[in-house]
Design a protein around this motif. Sequence first.
Motif, PDB file in Angstrom:
ATOM      1  N   ILE A   1      -6.713   1.293   2.926  1.00  0.00           N
ATOM      2  CA  ILE A   1      -6.407   1.028   1.519  1.00  0.00           C
ATOM      3  C   ILE A   1      -7.595   1.397   0.637  1.00  0.00           C
ATOM      4  O   ILE A   1      -7.439   1.984  -0.441  1.00  0.00           O
ATOM      5  CB  ILE A   1      -6.020  -0.452   1.329  1.00  0.00           C
TER       6      ILE A   1
ATOM      7  N   ARG B   1      -4.619  -4.765  -0.919  1.00  0.00           N
ATOM      8  CA  ARG B   1      -5.916  -5.182  -0.367  1.00  0.00           C
ATOM      9  C   ARG B   1      -6.020  -6.705  -0.339  1.00  0.00           C
ATOM     10  O   ARG B   1      -6.512  -7.280   0.640  1.00  0.00           O
ATOM     11  CB  ARG B   1      -7.050  -4.584  -1.192  1.00  0.00           C
TER      12      ARG B   1
ATOM     13  N   ALA C   1       0.835  -1.207   0.000  1.00  0.00           N
ATOM     14  CA  ALA C   1       0.000   0.000   0.000  1.00  0.00           C
ATOM     15  C   ALA C   1       0.865   1.252   0.000  1.00  0.00           C
ATOM     16  O   ALA C   1       0.598   2.221  -0.720  1.00  0.00           O
ATOM     17  CB  ALA C   1      -0.935  -0.011   1.205  1.00  0.00           C
TER      18      ALA C   1
ATOM     19  N   LEU D   1      -2.214  -0.738  -4.662  1.00  0.00           N
ATOM     20  CA  LEU D   1      -3.331  -0.863  -3.728  1.00  0.00           C
ATOM     21  C   LEU D   1      -4.129  -2.140  -3.931  1.00  0.00           C
ATOM     22  O   LEU D   1      -4.650  -2.714  -2.971  1.00  0.00           O
ATOM     23  CB  LEU D   1      -4.240   0.362  -3.857  1.00  0.00           C
TER      24      LEU D   1
END
Length: 406
Positions: free
Chosen positions: A78, A50, A41, A46
């Motif tokens: 995030i 996640r 992140a 991203l």
Amino acid sequence: MDSLITAAARALASGDPLGALNRVALRDDAPALALRGIAMAQLGDLDRARALVRRAARTFGQREAIARARCIVAEAEIALASRDLGWPTKALDAACATLEAHGDRPNAAYGRHLQVRRLLLLGRLDEAEQGISELDPASLPPASRTVCELVVAGIALRRLRTKAACAALTRAKDAARQASIPTLTAEVEHASLALSTPAARLIARGVERPLLLEEVEALQASPALVVDACRHVVRRSGVMVSLGRRPVLFTLARVLAEAWPVDVPRAALMARAFRAKRVDESHRARLRVEIGRLRALLRPLAGVTATPRGFVLVACDAGEVLVLARPVEERHAAVLALLADGEAWSSSALALALATSQRTVQRALDQLAVAGKVQSFGRGRARRWLAPPVPGFTTSLLLPALLTGD
């Protein structure tokens, strides 16, 4: 917790994601997965972040409630960074409650302030202000305190409270200095630019000049008659008439105010208000009706008088008539303002923030893309939109729900 996990966590806390990955990149246990997700992140990947955080939450056992709750907070951050504003907030509420129940108050407070940041992006300033008032920044570590103060400053800027914003930014600078994280320091410096760059334009007697946020705030208390094109209202000495749902009437008021103290020809008024290329008797009749409506609405503030060639705005005892205009006159200015934060937005997130339909946002994005003002990447639901910052201007007055009372 073993030494590699401890070292990786310390590296992340100091803003060194590559150092953290060097220690846990080849491990698949739950703590390592969580740290890898946070590192990715920080590096900007991203989607991968996640996936790793979700996998870590599943890997942690049912008895490791604190660790699972921390993973949910990380996933919420995030989601916020990727502008997934539709992320389920109930899961974050439950995670914060779990952390508070187990005595992890700093992470619980951090989760609460993530909720406030989401509300701020959505323009729900009253709820954001209430949420931030329930947090104690002094109880947070320096990095979290920096972000919390940035949220306080963001609310103050949107409320046009420049002194409160300046104080919050000063506290954020001090906290960022204690945290010694370069990216946080850069974020505070970027936020501080909003106080020193033009935020609006003032038009008076045909002369136009830029205004700083501090000057815009001072204008709200001015005894002059102000036609506010940022909120589509007319105000004087605390009395305000909203024309937000009467675009024709507001256009007439603005044209008259920009020309004040000179009158405006009827043809010019019809061209601006009705966008008519050719004027006929029906337009003249409509102009008389709309002027009558405007005169009735503005009666507590000003008058509209007919002249041989058109109409003129009479300021009564206001002494001066001013027009407060947006820094950039753009049809889709609010969309550009949200995209100007440098993050990648989905059309659904933009629709949530602007309180409009996703299809309306998609049409606006398509028009901006044709004009070369925005660009996208990805396909389908993964499609994201980006735009460069508006050069030389702060976007505070372009964002939705800017002032108290909206």
